[in-house]
Design a protein around this motif. Structure first.
Motif, PDB file in Angstrom:
ATOM      1  N   LYS A   1     118.662  86.604  96.256  1.00  0.00           N
ATOM      2  CA  LYS A   1     119.726  85.429  97.040  1.00  0.00           C
ATOM      3  C   LYS A   1     120.494  87.232  97.393  1.00  0.00           C
ATOM      4  O   LYS A   1     121.448  88.032  96.560  1.00  0.00           O
ATOM      5  CB  LYS A   1     119.826  85.303  96.025  1.00  0.00           C
ATOM      6  CG  LYS A   1     121.229  83.799  96.244  1.00  0.00           C
ATOM      7  CD  LYS A   1     121.446  83.018  95.187  1.00  0.00           C
ATOM      8  CE  LYS A   1     123.097  82.586  95.834  1.00  0.00           C
ATOM      9  NZ  LYS A   1     123.151  81.824  95.075  1.00  0.00           N
TER      10      LYS A   1
ATOM     11  N   ASP B   1     131.021  83.152  97.889  1.00  0.00           N
ATOM     12  CA  ASP B   1     130.296  81.540  97.593  1.00  0.00           C
ATOM     13  C   ASP B   1     131.607  80.936  97.270  1.00  0.00           C
ATOM     14  O   ASP B   1     131.973  80.481  96.450  1.00  0.00           O
ATOM     15  CB  ASP B   1     129.311  81.554  96.671  1.00  0.00           C
ATOM     16  CG  ASP B   1     128.467  79.867  96.210  1.00  0.00           C
ATOM     17  OD1 ASP B   1     129.354  79.480  97.414  1.00  0.00           O
ATOM     18  OD2 ASP B   1     127.707  79.786  95.366  1.00  0.00           O
TER      19      ASP B   1
ATOM     20  N   ASP C   1     127.652  87.003  94.256  1.00  0.00           N
ATOM     21  CA  ASP C   1     126.496  86.169  93.990  1.00  0.00           C
ATOM     22  C   ASP C   1     125.528  86.586  95.642  1.00  0.00           C
ATOM     23  O   ASP C   1     124.522  85.959  95.954  1.00  0.00           O
ATOM     24  CB  ASP C   1     126.713  84.760  95.065  1.00  0.00           C
ATOM     25  CG  ASP C   1     126.261  83.394  94.552  1.00  0.00           C
ATOM     26  OD1 ASP C   1     125.369  83.559  93.630  1.00  0.00           O
ATOM     27  OD2 ASP C   1     126.354  82.782  95.365  1.00  0.00           O
TER      28      ASP C   1
ATOM     29  N   GLU D   1     124.146  76.120  97.255  1.00  0.00           N
ATOM     30  CA  GLU D   1     123.502  76.502  98.738  1.00  0.00           C
ATOM     31  C   GLU D   1     122.258  77.962  98.436  1.00  0.00           C
ATOM     32  O   GLU D   1     121.132  78.282  99.811  1.00  0.00           O
ATOM     33  CB  GLU D   1     124.305  77.801  99.318  1.00  0.00           C
ATOM     34  CG  GLU D   1     124.842  78.923  98.985  1.00  0.00           C
ATOM     35  CD  GLU D   1     125.441  78.930  97.506  1.00  0.00           C
ATOM     36  OE1 GLU D   1     125.659  78.128  96.677  1.00  0.00           O
ATOM     37  OE2 GLU D   1     125.725  80.052  97.025  1.00  0.00           O
TER      38      GLU D   1
ATOM     39  N   THR E   1     121.533  84.791  91.718  1.00  0.00           N
ATOM     40  CA  THR E   1     122.832  84.270  90.661  1.00  0.00           C
ATOM     41  C   THR E   1     122.391  82.965  91.038  1.00  0.00           C
ATOM     42  O   THR E   1     123.076  82.312  92.066  1.00  0.00           O
ATOM     43  CB  THR E   1     123.537  85.277  91.261  1.00  0.00           C
ATOM     44  OG1 THR E   1     123.660  84.744  92.617  1.00  0.00           O
ATOM     45  CG2 THR E   1     123.581  86.221  90.473  1.00  0.00           C
TER      46      THR E   1
END
Ligand code: BES
Ligand code: MN
Ligand code: ZN
Length: 498
Positions: A267, A272, A290, A351, A376
């Motif tokens: 990711k 974020d 993130d 997301e 994460t």
């Protein structure tokens, strides 16, 4: 820092420092005994004065020990003899590294690898010494106008072993330890970088640089490429940001191309905010981390390429920011993923799964042996497992066991949570094939349930590193986890094949 493994004896070392262990109740290890004999009982005399009794974490730096050719002898406490296991060994090595930081020692010969450690071999010890020494030398200075002084004066570490037969394996373990440390250092750098610098474009550039250094194949998909592939879920996260999203892929072939690759998906949300479902502002700066999933898979790729492991490995990074804006996705929007499944976005802060699902569908084209995503992903994982263990969820028992074992071996542990159908129901949507959230209960599991719907064609595992990828508070910073776990898993795969 330079390392070597050699067959050696403590009393013959001429360098700046020799390191030996002492167990609790002043019990000498074999190496400490040799020094005691050479110095006519000097070590025992010091210990009986009460200066040190061998408790864990204790250290004592001695200068000009009689009969010794080296300048200093560092005694390190090991704790109880009978309970000397991996954790105690790691504690002792950290204590040694702390002394290295505070002193002007330029080179050291460490004699800790001959000490029996419960359930661990010499290779493990050598690997850990390299990791800990390099890890504690890590500094993040890039963004300071005047870099802080270097932590270590130390330039060289020799690891003394007594058994010549263990030399070849020891050297191999050392190379692996150094490669993992390099991978962790890259992961830490990427995590620590400010989010105005470490953007999706920056991650793509880093990946291309790695590809150039190690002669890997790099592919960077731009927004228009992702549109063509129908990655409506990933793009729905990116649409609120001025930074263009990227889908990065690196391919490493250490085997013939017909061997199926392991695919790692990381990711890469470079910041974020939560989007329209905006996060509270205190500590929001931490959401620069993130992208630590992305950082860890890139770090693992670097370690693997550095070791020239005989496996095939593909790393995929969906990279984007998650921002609120006039063009951002709204709660209630329905998007179509690359798999064709539709998703009702009830919370724009969930997301991670929206970008990972399209990356998981994309992973299929590499005909993977297994796919492991690293993210994460949920605050719930921090609540469940704290900052100790990474959350693991998988659709394959052998894969989860392999990952749990790798985590144990690498001292970078994971803990498994269930992927039972009972939880899948929580993702029901009245308006689309599924919702992107499942409510407050079992947040880590419902996030994984969501991902599992895009990982149906292969063996898959999900690592939730929300609690383990970085530290808050005074020592705020990226940890480099789970590079050790992932790399250890891949090393074990090569052994399973041969
Ligand atoms: N990046 C966060 C997860 C996170 C939160 C990691 C705190 C580390 C610390 C993720 O994108 C997120 O916001 N998850 C939400 C999901 C929820 C809306 C279902 C969460 O965990 O609160
Ligand atoms: Mn979020
Ligand atoms: Zn997130």
């Amino acid at each position: 820092m330079e390392f070597e493994v050699k067959v050696a004896s403590p009393e013959k070392q001429r360098g700046a420092c020799v390191v030996v262990g002492i167990f609790e109740s002043r019990k000498l290890t074999e190496a400490a005994k040799v020094i005691d004999e050479t110095s006519n009982g000097y070590i025992k005399a010091i210990l009986s004065q009460g200066d040190m009794d061998g408790k864990a974490n204790a250290t004592l730096l001695l200068h000009n020990v009689p009969g010794m050719l080296c300048k200093r002898v560092l005694l390190v406490g090991l704790g109880k003899d009978k309970e000397f296991g991996d954790k105690a060994f790691i504690t002792a090595m950290h204590a040694v590294a702390n002394v290295f930081q505070k002193s002007g020692i330029t080179d050291a010969s460490i004699f800790l690898t001959d000490i029996p450690v419960l359930e661990r071999d010499v290779e493990w010890k050598i690997n850990q010494i390299a990791l800990i020494a390099m890890g504690s030398d890590y500094q993040f200075n890039q963004l300071k106008s005047k870099p802080e002084e270097k932590k270590y004066s130390l330039r060289k570490i020799s690891l003394g072993i007594s058994d010549r037969a263990a030399l070849a394996a020891g050297k191999q373990a050392l190379l692996q330890g150094v490669a993992i440390a390099k991978g962790m250092s890259l992961a830490k750098d990427l995590g620590n970088l400010a989010p105005n610098i470490c953007t999706p474009t920056y991650l793509a550039k880093q990946a291309k640089d790695i590809a150039k250094t190690y002669k890997l194949k790099a592919t960077v998909l731009e927004q228009k490429d992702m549109e063509k592939l129908g990655m409506g879920s990933l793009l729905s996260v990116a649409q609120g940001s001025d930074q263009p999203a990227k889908l990065i892929a690196l391919e490493y072939y250490g085997q013939t191309k017909k061997e199926k690759p392991v695919v790692l998906v990381g990711k890469g949300v470079t910041f974020d905010t939560g989007g329209i479902s905006l996060k509270p502002s205190p500590d929001m700066d931490e959401m620069k981390y993130d992208m630590c999933g992305a950082a860890s898979v890139l770090g693992t790729m670097l370690a693997v390429a550095e070791m020239k492991l005989p496996i095939n490995l593909v790393v995929i990074v969906p990279a984007t920011e998650n921002m609120p804006s006039g063009s951002a996705t709204k709660p209630g929007d329905v998007v179509t993923s690359m798999s064709g499944q539709t998703i009702e976005v009830l919370n724009t802060d969930a997301e991670g799964r929206l970008i990972l699902c399209d990356a998981l569908t994309y992973a299929d084209r590499f005909k993977p042996e297994v796919v492991i995503d690293v993210a994460t992903l949920t605050g719930a994982c921090v609540m469940a497992l704290g900052h100790v263990a990474t959350g693991l969820i998988s659709n394959d028992d052998k894969l989860s066991q392999d990952l749990l074992n790798a985590g144990e071996q690498a001292a970078d542990r994971a803990w498994q949570l269930p992927l039972w159908d009972d939880y899948q129901e929580l993702l029901k949507s009245n308006f689309a094939d599924m919702a992107n959230i499942g409510g407050r209960a079992a947040g880590t599991i419902t996030a994984a349930c969501f991902l599992s719907r895009f990982a149906k064609t292969y063996r898959w595992a999900h690592l939730d590193i929300a609690g383990t990828a970085w530290k808050s508070g005074k020592e705020k910073g990226s940890t480099g986890r789970p590079v050790p776990l992932l790399t250890q898993y891949l090393i074990a795969q090569t052994k399973a094949v041969n």
